[in-house]
Motif scaffolding. Structure first.
Motif, PDB file in Angstrom:
ATOM      1  N   VAL A  76     -64.724  16.776  58.354  1.00 58.01           N
ATOM      2  CA  VAL A  76     -64.019  18.063  58.343  1.00 58.01           C
ATOM      3  C   VAL A  76     -65.033  19.189  58.186  1.00 58.01           C
ATOM      4  O   VAL A  76     -66.061  19.027  57.532  1.00 58.01           O
ATOM      5  CB  VAL A  76     -62.947  18.139  57.225  1.00 58.01           C
ATOM      6  N   GLU A  80     -64.508  25.626  63.814  1.00 63.66           N
ATOM      7  CA  GLU A  80     -63.925  24.946  64.972  1.00 63.66           C
ATOM      8  C   GLU A  80     -65.009  24.574  65.976  1.00 63.66           C
ATOM      9  O   GLU A  80     -64.963  23.522  66.609  1.00 63.66           O
ATOM     10  CB  GLU A  80     -62.880  25.853  65.630  1.00 63.66           C
ATOM     11  N   ARG A  87     -66.939  16.197  68.179  1.00 62.82           N
ATOM     12  CA  ARG A  87     -66.120  15.393  69.117  1.00 62.82           C
ATOM     13  C   ARG A  87     -66.896  15.111  70.406  1.00 62.82           C
ATOM     14  O   ARG A  87     -66.820  14.004  70.943  1.00 62.82           O
ATOM     15  CB  ARG A  87     -64.812  16.131  69.420  1.00 62.82           C
ATOM     16  N   GLU A  98     -61.687  17.131  62.145  1.00 66.07           N
ATOM     17  CA  GLU A  98     -60.702  18.216  62.162  1.00 66.07           C
ATOM     18  C   GLU A  98     -61.198  19.396  61.334  1.00 66.07           C
ATOM     19  O   GLU A  98     -62.036  19.229  60.441  1.00 66.07           O
ATOM     20  CB  GLU A  98     -59.341  17.737  61.669  1.00 66.07           C
ATOM     21  N   ARG A  99     -60.669  20.585  61.655  1.00 67.18           N
ATOM     22  CA  ARG A  99     -61.050  21.784  60.913  1.00 67.18           C
ATOM     23  C   ARG A  99     -60.326  21.802  59.578  1.00 67.18           C
ATOM     24  O   ARG A  99     -59.141  21.491  59.486  1.00 67.18           O
ATOM     25  CB  ARG A  99     -60.696  23.031  61.720  1.00 67.18           C
TER      26      ARG A  99
END
Length: 239
Positions: A76, A80, A87, A98-99
């Motif tokens: 995390v 972004e 990814r 994920e953010r």
């Protein structure tokens, strides 16, 4: 509470301007210098059947190694653009990314509810957070651990400032990677020696083990020596 807009934009700008090339970020050292030795310190205390969350994962270099040790790895990051880097570097989806704003207590609690107690890996996040945000970052670690998880946390010490100062005083000034850190308004090594242990204790975290180390960087001093930033590491549990 959420981080300041200025802080968020500084990190978004930094990662947006960073190429996908490994080591392009000054702290993007290989796992052999980071997550490998760090996990050796964590694993004797940890339940390796639990997942692991890499807080402030950046482009996911360490997350992908941690995925080889735990059944599930999640990276995390506030940015972004950093998550997009992670990814892109992991087409086989070795880990998930994920953010997450670590100062958003509701979002951190929601993540814990989703994945349950988890181990945590956090390298050099508290020291460069805005001072008012640091207690929330430490609290996020405690929330994610729950009763069963264990954390490895490494933070730069003020002695790192001297090393960075030397790196910036070469005949040509700081190297390009360090220059980009300063250009985006990021402030490394701004926590005091006493502050980090106090923040961890205030968050309800117990130190199971700790020691001094360095965090190797991907840039060198003018004499060719690799920049190694003095740091302190902690293995933590709640309660």
């Amino acid at each position: 509470m959420g981080v300041s807009q200025q802080y968020r934009e500084a990190w978004e700008g930094y990662w947006a301007a960073t190429s996908h090339e490994p080591g392009e970020a000054i702290w993007d050292s290989g796992p052999d210098l980071s997550a490998v030795p760090h996990s050796r310190l964590l694993l004797p205390h940890a339940d390796a059947t639990l997942p692991v969350v890499d807080l402030g994962c950046g482009n996911g270099t360490q997350t992908r190694y941690l995925a080889s040790l735990f059944p599930r790895a999640l990276g995390v990051d506030l940015s972004e653009a950093a998550i997009e880097h992670a990814r892109k570097a992991d087409p086989g989806e070795t880990a998930a990314y994920e953010r997450l704003d670590l100062t958003d207590a509701d979002a951190v609690r929601a993540l814990h509810e989703r994945i349950g107690d988890t181990n945590v890996y956090m390298r050099a996040v508290i020291h460069q957070s805005d001072p008012e945000a640091r207690p929330a970052v430490a609290a996020a670690v405690a929330t994610l651990l729950g009763a069963r998880g264990r954390a490895f946390v490494a933070e730069l010490t003020p002695a790192s400032k001297d090393v960075l100062q030397r790196a910036a005083q070469g005949p040509d000034g700081p190297g390009p990677k360090l220059r980009r850190v300063f250009a985006h308004g990021l402030k490394p090594a701004s926590a005091t020696d006493e502050e980090v242990p106090q923040l961890l204790a205030a968050a309800g975290l117990t130190v199971l083990d700790s020691g001094d180390t360095v965090l190797p960087q991907t840039e060198h001093l003018p004499d060719g020596t690799r920049i190694d930033l003095p740091a302190r590491w902690f293995v933590l549990a709640t309660g």
